[in-house]
Scaffold this motif. Sequence first.
Motif, short mmCIF file in Angstrom:
data_model
loop_
_atom_site.label_atom_id
_atom_site.label_comp_id
_atom_site.label_asym_id
_atom_site.label_seq_id
_atom_site.Cartn_x
_atom_site.Cartn_y
_atom_site.Cartn_z
N THR A 81 8.13 10.25 0.36
CA THR A 81 8.63 11.15 1.40
C THR A 81 8.11 12.54 1.12
O THR A 81 7.95 12.95 -0.04
CB THR A 81 10.17 11.19 1.46
N ALA A 82 7.85 13.28 2.18
CA ALA A 82 7.37 14.66 2.04
C ALA A 82 7.73 15.45 3.29
O ALA A 82 7.60 14.95 4.42
CB ALA A 82 5.86 14.68 1.83
N ALA A 83 8.20 16.68 3.10
CA ALA A 83 8.47 17.57 4.23
C ALA A 83 7.19 18.24 4.70
O ALA A 83 7.02 18.54 5.88
CB ALA A 83 9.50 18.61 3.84
N GLY A 100 11.22 11.99 13.08
CA GLY A 100 11.79 13.08 13.86
C GLY A 100 13.23 12.79 14.20
O GLY A 100 13.85 11.87 13.66
N VAL A 101 13.80 13.57 15.12
CA VAL A 101 15.17 13.37 15.55
C VAL A 101 15.23 13.38 17.07
O VAL A 101 14.36 13.96 17.74
CB VAL A 101 16.14 14.43 14.99
N ALA A 102 16.23 12.72 17.62
CA ALA A 102 16.45 12.71 19.06
C ALA A 102 17.95 12.81 19.31
O ALA A 102 18.77 12.44 18.46
CB ALA A 102 15.89 11.42 19.67
N GLU A 103 18.28 13.32 20.48
CA GLU A 103 19.69 13.41 20.90
C GLU A 103 19.98 12.32 21.91
O GLU A 103 19.22 12.11 22.86
CB GLU A 103 19.96 14.78 21.52
N GLU A 130 0.86 -1.18 0.00
CA GLU A 130 0.00 0.00 0.00
C GLU A 130 0.90 1.23 0.00
O GLU A 130 2.11 1.12 0.18
CB GLU A 130 -0.88 0.01 1.25
N PRO A 131 0.34 2.42 -0.15
CA PRO A 131 1.15 3.63 0.00
C PRO A 131 1.59 3.83 1.45
O PRO A 131 0.81 3.64 2.38
CB PRO A 131 0.21 4.75 -0.44
N THR A 132 2.86 4.16 1.63
CA THR A 132 3.39 4.56 2.94
C THR A 132 4.09 5.89 2.74
O THR A 132 4.98 6.01 1.88
CB THR A 132 4.38 3.53 3.49
N ILE A 133 3.68 6.88 3.52
CA ILE A 133 4.22 8.24 3.36
C ILE A 133 5.05 8.58 4.60
O ILE A 133 4.54 8.56 5.73
CB ILE A 133 3.09 9.27 3.19
N PHE A 134 6.33 8.85 4.38
CA PHE A 134 7.23 9.26 5.46
C PHE A 134 7.26 10.79 5.50
O PHE A 134 7.66 11.44 4.53
CB PHE A 134 8.63 8.71 5.23
N VAL A 135 6.82 11.33 6.61
CA VAL A 135 6.68 12.79 6.74
C VAL A 135 7.62 13.30 7.82
O VAL A 135 7.66 12.78 8.94
CB VAL A 135 5.23 13.18 7.09
N GLY A 136 8.40 14.32 7.49
CA GLY A 136 9.31 14.92 8.46
C GLY A 136 10.01 16.11 7.85
O GLY A 136 10.09 16.26 6.63
N LYS A 180 14.01 11.15 6.59
CA LYS A 180 12.98 10.39 5.86
C LYS A 180 13.51 9.86 4.53
O LYS A 180 13.21 8.72 4.14
CB LYS A 180 11.74 11.25 5.65
N THR A 181 14.29 10.65 3.82
CA THR A 181 14.85 10.19 2.55
C THR A 181 15.80 9.02 2.75
O THR A 181 15.92 8.14 1.88
CB THR A 181 15.56 11.35 1.83
N ASN A 182 16.46 8.96 3.91
CA ASN A 182 17.37 7.85 4.17
C ASN A 182 16.66 6.50 4.16
O ASN A 182 17.27 5.47 3.84
CB ASN A 182 18.08 8.05 5.51
N LEU A 183 15.38 6.49 4.52
CA LEU A 183 14.62 5.23 4.52
C LEU A 183 14.42 4.70 3.11
O LEU A 183 14.66 3.52 2.83
CB LEU A 183 13.27 5.44 5.21
N VAL A 184 13.98 5.57 2.19
CA VAL A 184 13.78 5.10 0.82
C VAL A 184 15.12 4.89 0.12
O VAL A 184 15.24 4.05 -0.78
CB VAL A 184 12.89 6.07 0.01
N GLU A 185 16.15 5.63 0.54
CA GLU A 185 17.49 5.40 -0.01
C GLU A 185 17.97 3.99 0.32
O GLU A 185 18.61 3.33 -0.51
CB GLU A 185 18.46 6.43 0.55
#
Length: 397
Positions: free
Chosen positions: A356-358, A375-378, A24-30, A36-41
Amino acid sequence: MFVRELRLRDFRSWREVDLTLKPEPTIFVGRNGFGKTNLVEAVYYLAHLRSHRVSSDAPLVHSGAASATVTGTVENIGRELTVQLQINAEGANKATINTSPARRARDILGILRAVMFAPEDLMLVRGDPSERRRFIDELVAQRGPRWAAARSDYDRVLRQRSALLKTAGAALRRGGSDADSVISTLDVWDGQLADLGAQVTAARIDVLRELTPHFTATYAAIAPHSRPATLGYRAAAGPEVLPVADEPAAVEQIAQVLLTRLGELRSKEIERGVSLVGPHRDDLDIVLGDDVAKGFASHGESWSLALALRLASVELIRAEGIEPVIMLDDVFAELDAHRRAQLVGFTESAEQLLITAAVPDDIPSSIGGRRVGVGVAEENGTRQSIVTEITTGEGAT
């Protein structure tokens, strides 16, 4: 065909992530830079053994790590294979198929067929010939590891022959028996370069012949008021390498042409220390009307041509009876309303669509599926990507 499980360890900004995906469609938003691009890369890497953004593997490994691991479970008509790639910052990569070591990483080629649409695609039209050679070589390689092997062997011979050309130049300047020995060795390398170069060139020409009708049709659908578009192969060795009409490319004929041209250009090659003939110097002509598009097509025409190349790639794979995974890396933000609509219509039949979409509003409302927040975490002073939420999307399902 779809990726059911995706696991990353120390891949780019992701220290660790395990995703279960569906057909199905999966949309990575961030936000930009969140990963997010690293996932499809990573999915693209499983299909092509290279990134669509960088030419080397070192940037793919998380800072401070010696290697990255990308694991994907691919389901295709009820058959399931799990591929794992260890991407090393230095040295050769390693691969396994269902936990069994692969002899070479390229043995996994063809298990996953995937097509990526990305902003970088504009370079297929406006960029250097190397961009277009990479595009056609990827289409060839996805047909199986033996196709990639010919290109790998050619690159190895090319490097060795180029080094010998430099040695030959120095030997000729010195004179003596060394020059005769080097020239004799060069004859052997000429034969190998011609044989392997012919295999690479013939495979490209045959794939291009199959791709061109799809490209012409998809461009006409995207830009119905534009001039017709087509593709052509431009060989540095001359038009003699091209087959007549719709005949398959003849490897033996191409090899003979290459060998003849290498002989004719030997003095110039020794003088310059580089190989001037072979598929590493060839180009793919993207033609709009009667003109080569590079340097001529407008920005809108260039985007339409680039989009048509990717859409044609999908159709080429579909013609083999395979439904590839389709990935759209932040492309809706680059397209006008008409091109967005064309892309949505074309990809709605995809078994698996990864986007992917910002900005969530960039995604047409007709695309359903799931939304995965990124998202990101430290942690210990190190920034890393994380999944923040997974929700069911609105719109068509």
